[in-house]
Design a protein around this motif. Structure first.
Motif, PDB file in Angstrom:
ATOM      1  N   LEU A  17       5.067  14.812 -10.170  1.00 18.54           N
ATOM      2  CA  LEU A  17       6.403  14.407 -10.006  1.00 18.54           C
ATOM      3  C   LEU A  17       6.612  13.134 -10.309  1.00 18.54           C
ATOM      4  CD1 LEU A  17       7.472  16.270  -6.874  1.00 18.54           C
ATOM      5  CD2 LEU A  17       7.973  16.808  -9.050  1.00 18.54           C
ATOM      6  N   ILE A  18       5.496  12.188 -10.128  1.00 20.54           N
ATOM      7  CA  ILE A  18       5.309  10.794 -10.700  1.00 20.54           C
ATOM      8  C   ILE A  18       3.998  10.722 -11.165  1.00 20.54           C
ATOM      9  CG2 ILE A  18       7.068   9.848  -8.919  1.00 20.54           C
ATOM     10  CD1 ILE A  18       4.547   9.258  -7.054  1.00 20.54           C
ATOM     11  N   PRO A  19       3.743   9.592 -12.111  1.00 20.39           N
ATOM     12  CA  PRO A  19       2.513   9.333 -12.603  1.00 20.39           C
ATOM     13  C   PRO A  19       1.563   8.995 -11.747  1.00 20.39           C
ATOM     14  CG  PRO A  19       4.177   7.695 -13.484  1.00 20.39           C
ATOM     15  CD  PRO A  19       4.908   8.773 -12.458  1.00 20.39           C
ATOM     16  N   ASN A  20       1.769   8.051 -10.779  1.00 16.58           N
ATOM     17  CA  ASN A  20       0.928   7.336  -9.881  1.00 16.58           C
ATOM     18  C   ASN A  20       1.722   7.188  -8.599  1.00 16.58           C
ATOM     19  OD1 ASN A  20       1.919   4.839 -10.413  1.00 16.58           O
ATOM     20  ND2 ASN A  20       1.107   5.021 -12.370  1.00 16.58           N
ATOM     21  N   PRO A  21       1.021   6.783  -7.589  1.00 14.03           N
ATOM     22  CA  PRO A  21       1.589   6.450  -6.333  1.00 14.03           C
ATOM     23  C   PRO A  21       2.471   5.338  -6.315  1.00 14.03           C
ATOM     24  CG  PRO A  21      -0.515   7.216  -5.743  1.00 14.03           C
ATOM     25  CD  PRO A  21      -0.639   7.053  -7.215  1.00 14.03           C
ATOM     26  N   GLU A  22       1.998   4.249  -7.294  1.00 13.55           N
ATOM     27  CA  GLU A  22       2.812   2.748  -7.372  1.00 13.55           C
ATOM     28  C   GLU A  22       4.060   3.101  -8.190  1.00 13.55           C
ATOM     29  OE1 GLU A  22      -0.327   3.483  -8.121  1.00 13.55           O
ATOM     30  OE2 GLU A  22      -1.360   2.202  -6.459  1.00 13.55           O
ATOM     31  N   HIS A  23       4.072   4.186  -8.885  1.00 15.41           N
ATOM     32  CA  HIS A  23       5.437   4.323  -9.637  1.00 15.41           C
ATOM     33  C   HIS A  23       6.542   4.427  -8.572  1.00 15.41           C
ATOM     34  CE1 HIS A  23       7.914   5.482 -12.856  1.00 15.41           C
ATOM     35  NE2 HIS A  23       8.328   6.455 -12.145  1.00 15.41           N
ATOM     36  N   PHE A  24       6.102   5.565  -7.477  1.00 21.81           N
ATOM     37  CA  PHE A  24       7.284   5.764  -6.466  1.00 21.81           C
ATOM     38  C   PHE A  24       8.102   4.508  -6.106  1.00 21.81           C
ATOM     39  CE2 PHE A  24       8.773   6.500  -2.149  1.00 21.81           C
ATOM     40  CZ  PHE A  24       9.330   7.734  -2.257  1.00 21.81           C
ATOM     41  N   TYR A  25       7.629   3.433  -5.968  1.00 18.05           N
ATOM     42  CA  TYR A  25       8.392   2.259  -5.558  1.00 18.05           C
ATOM     43  C   TYR A  25       9.018   1.638  -6.641  1.00 18.05           C
ATOM     44  CZ  TYR A  25       5.367   3.219  -1.229  1.00 18.05           C
ATOM     45  OH  TYR A  25       5.104   3.920  -0.286  1.00 18.05           O
ATOM     46  N   LYS A  26       8.873   1.996  -7.960  1.00 16.50           N
ATOM     47  CA  LYS A  26       9.836   1.329  -8.801  1.00 16.50           C
ATOM     48  C   LYS A  26      10.922   2.158  -8.770  1.00 16.50           C
ATOM     49  CE  LYS A  26       5.548  -0.101 -11.448  1.00 16.50           C
ATOM     50  NZ  LYS A  26       4.698   0.185 -12.791  1.00 16.50           N
ATOM     51  N   LEU A  27      11.152   3.367  -8.257  1.00 15.96           N
ATOM     52  CA  LEU A  27      12.303   4.148  -8.525  1.00 15.96           C
ATOM     53  C   LEU A  27      13.567   3.489  -7.486  1.00 15.96           C
ATOM     54  CD1 LEU A  27      10.604   7.776  -8.061  1.00 15.96           C
ATOM     55  CD2 LEU A  27      11.063   6.241 -10.372  1.00 15.96           C
ATOM     56  N   ASP A  28      14.625   3.877  -7.892  1.00 12.92           N
ATOM     57  CA  ASP A  28      15.555   3.578  -6.711  1.00 12.92           C
ATOM     58  C   ASP A  28      15.812   4.570  -5.664  1.00 12.92           C
ATOM     59  OD1 ASP A  28      16.968   5.639  -7.777  1.00 12.92           O
ATOM     60  OD2 ASP A  28      18.143   4.258  -9.098  1.00 12.92           O
ATOM     61  N   MET A  29      16.546   4.145  -4.727  1.00  6.49           N
ATOM     62  CA  MET A  29      16.839   5.187  -3.588  1.00  6.49           C
ATOM     63  C   MET A  29      17.029   6.536  -3.855  1.00  6.49           C
ATOM     64  SD  MET A  29      15.421   3.407  -1.092  1.00  6.49           S
ATOM     65  CE  MET A  29      15.817   4.487   0.310  1.00  6.49           C
ATOM     66  N   LYS A  30      17.949   6.747  -4.641  1.00  5.23           N
ATOM     67  CA  LYS A  30      18.280   8.017  -5.295  1.00  5.23           C
ATOM     68  C   LYS A  30      17.305   8.676  -6.099  1.00  5.23           C
ATOM     69  CE  LYS A  30      22.075  10.359  -7.741  1.00  5.23           C
ATOM     70  NZ  LYS A  30      23.027  10.118  -8.685  1.00  5.23           N
ATOM     71  N   GLN A  31      16.641   8.205  -6.719  1.00  4.87           N
ATOM     72  CA  GLN A  31      15.535   8.815  -7.374  1.00  4.87           C
ATOM     73  C   GLN A  31      14.255   9.091  -6.603  1.00  4.87           C
ATOM     74  OE1 GLN A  31      14.869   5.276 -10.397  1.00  4.87           O
ATOM     75  NE2 GLN A  31      15.689   6.826 -12.001  1.00  4.87           N
ATOM     76  N   LYS A  32      14.242   8.146  -5.465  1.00  5.53           N
ATOM     77  CA  LYS A  32      13.203   8.505  -4.628  1.00  5.53           C
ATOM     78  C   LYS A  32      13.562   9.623  -3.514  1.00  5.53           C
ATOM     79  CE  LYS A  32      11.438   3.775  -3.715  1.00  5.53           C
ATOM     80  NZ  LYS A  32      11.317   2.866  -2.826  1.00  5.53           N
TER      81      LYS A  32
ATOM     82  N   SER B 205       1.058  -1.065   0.047  1.00  6.62           N
ATOM     83  CA  SER B 205       0.003   0.035  -0.016  1.00  6.62           C
ATOM     84  C   SER B 205       0.782   1.254   0.124  1.00  6.62           C
ATOM     85  CB  SER B 205      -0.883  -0.091   1.375  1.00  6.62           C
ATOM     86  OG  SER B 205      -1.768   1.265   1.282  1.00  6.62           O
ATOM     87  N   PRO B 206       0.642   2.206  -1.233  1.00  6.39           N
ATOM     88  CA  PRO B 206       1.727   3.413  -0.970  1.00  6.39           C
ATOM     89  C   PRO B 206       1.358   4.235   0.236  1.00  6.39           C
ATOM     90  CG  PRO B 206       0.359   2.816  -3.186  1.00  6.39           C
ATOM     91  CD  PRO B 206      -0.125   2.029  -2.241  1.00  6.39           C
ATOM     92  N   ARG B 207       2.300   4.979   0.785  1.00  9.32           N
ATOM     93  CA  ARG B 207       2.221   6.009   1.645  1.00  9.32           C
ATOM     94  C   ARG B 207       1.348   7.215   0.909  1.00  9.32           C
ATOM     95  NH1 ARG B 207       4.718   4.888   6.421  1.00  9.32           N
ATOM     96  NH2 ARG B 207       6.450   3.487   6.407  1.00  9.32           N
ATOM     97  N   PRO B 208       0.507   7.829   1.924  1.00  5.92           N
ATOM     98  CA  PRO B 208      -0.040   8.959   1.331  1.00  5.92           C
ATOM     99  C   PRO B 208       0.467  10.096   0.899  1.00  5.92           C
ATOM    100  CG  PRO B 208      -0.891   8.213   3.642  1.00  5.92           C
ATOM    101  CD  PRO B 208       0.262   7.520   3.353  1.00  5.92           C
ATOM    102  N   TYR B 209       1.957  10.074   1.152  1.00  6.90           N
ATOM    103  CA  TYR B 209       2.487  11.308   0.666  1.00  6.90           C
ATOM    104  C   TYR B 209       3.020  11.108  -0.835  1.00  6.90           C
ATOM    105  CZ  TYR B 209       6.974   8.781   1.197  1.00  6.90           C
ATOM    106  OH  TYR B 209       8.025   7.685   1.398  1.00  6.90           O
ATOM    107  N   THR B 210       2.824   9.769  -1.186  1.00  9.03           N
ATOM    108  CA  THR B 210       2.990   9.528  -2.755  1.00  9.03           C
ATOM    109  C   THR B 210       1.847  10.013  -3.702  1.00  9.03           C
ATOM    110  OG1 THR B 210       1.934   7.186  -2.663  1.00  9.03           O
ATOM    111  CG2 THR B 210       4.664   7.590  -2.049  1.00  9.03           C
ATOM    112  N   GLU B 211       0.571  10.141  -3.020  1.00 12.94           N
ATOM    113  CA  GLU B 211      -0.512  10.763  -3.734  1.00 12.94           C
ATOM    114  C   GLU B 211      -0.146  12.255  -3.802  1.00 12.94           C
ATOM    115  OE1 GLU B 211      -4.154  10.048  -1.506  1.00 12.94           O
ATOM    116  OE2 GLU B 211      -3.718   7.732  -1.498  1.00 12.94           O
ATOM    117  N   LEU B 212       0.375  12.838  -2.720  1.00 10.85           N
ATOM    118  CA  LEU B 212       0.872  14.435  -3.053  1.00 10.85           C
ATOM    119  C   LEU B 212       1.730  14.499  -4.248  1.00 10.85           C
ATOM    120  CD1 LEU B 212       0.600  17.387  -2.336  1.00 10.85           C
ATOM    121  CD2 LEU B 212       2.435  16.905  -0.591  1.00 10.85           C
ATOM    122  N   LEU B 213       2.891  13.559  -4.111  1.00  9.46           N
ATOM    123  CA  LEU B 213       3.792  13.521  -5.265  1.00  9.46           C
ATOM    124  C   LEU B 213       3.157  13.394  -6.624  1.00  9.46           C
ATOM    125  CD1 LEU B 213       6.553  11.480  -3.605  1.00  9.46           C
ATOM    126  CD2 LEU B 213       6.224  14.009  -3.668  1.00  9.46           C
TER     127      LEU B 213
END
Length: 227
Positions: free
Chosen positions: A95-110, A82-90
């Motif tokens: 900054l990202i196409p959808n909350p799930e996309h955040f978890y496809k990034l590496d640590m530096k990209q996050k 389950s994505p964290r709420p702040y990914t919805e703000l992103l």
């Protein structure tokens, strides 16, 4: 909690006192401070009832529940994803196409994505986002707070220390709310955490026999008052 979370605006300005208060509260149940909180509650418990068979058996029970809680938290996060709420703000900030996309990034990209939104979000919030980039459900902070409330709150109430029990309850409630305020969790994450702890606590044996065995092996008196 659902009623209170509706007014939280992650883009709002945050004064130093408010930001520091929520940070201290949330850290008291997180990796930075949970051991301090646990030590303080244990010290108060020993001072109140003494180190005896009852407390020893309960401490064994507490240890088992904590291990189960922390292990289950890690496992459930990977299962639910389950994505964290702040990914919805992103996402809303494009900054990202959808909350799930955040978890496809590496640590530096996050780190870079969160840094970009820092122009609009208080550092009191983004510093926690930078520190916790895993999934949202369940809330580990709330699991710890609920365990402390069930164990120490129940112990204090059993010995008629209702003021102490009330303080633990207020602290636990504040920890849960801080997770909403920071944008780290949704109400369902908190409800799931509390329900999980309630089930585990209800099914947990008392360990009285183990407590008696430990007291015998350690050659301890049945009741050592620390008052």
């Amino acid at each position: 909690m659902s009623m209170f979370v509706s007014h939280i605006d992650l883009l709002s300005d945050v004064c130093e006192i408010t930001g520091l208060s929520y940070t201290v509260i949330t850290d008291s149940a997180g990796s930075k401070g949970f051991l301090v909180t646990l030590a303080l509650l244990l010290a108060v418990s020993c001072k109140m009832i003494g180190f005896n068979r009852e407390l020893l058996s309960k401490l064994v029970q507490l240890g088992v529940i904590l291990v189960i809680g922390f292990a289950a938290k890690t496992g459930l996060k990977h299962v639910t994803e389950s994505p964290r709420p702040y990914t919805e703000l992103l996402t809303h900030q494009l900054l990202i196409p959808n909350p799930e996309h955040f978890y496809k990034l590496d640590m530096k990209q996050k780190d870079e994505v969160i840094a970009q939104v820092s122009e609009h979000v208080s550092e009191w919030r983004t510093r926690h986002w930078q520190g916790e980039k895993d999934y949202s459900f369940p809330s580990g902070h709330t699991i710890f707070a609920a365990i402390c409330l069930a164990f120490f709150g129940g112990l204090f109430a059993q010995h008629r220390k209702y003021g102490l029990a009330a303080l633990v309850m207020v602290w636990a409630f504040a920890v849960a709310y801080s997770r909403l305020w920071l944008g780290m969790h949704r109400p369902i994450d908190l409800v799931g955490s509390i329900a999980f702890v309630a089930i585990v606590y209800a099914l947990m044996p008392s360990f009285e026999r183990l407590g008696d065995e430990l007291i015998t092996r350690l050659n301890l008196p049945l009741n050592v008052s620390l008052k």
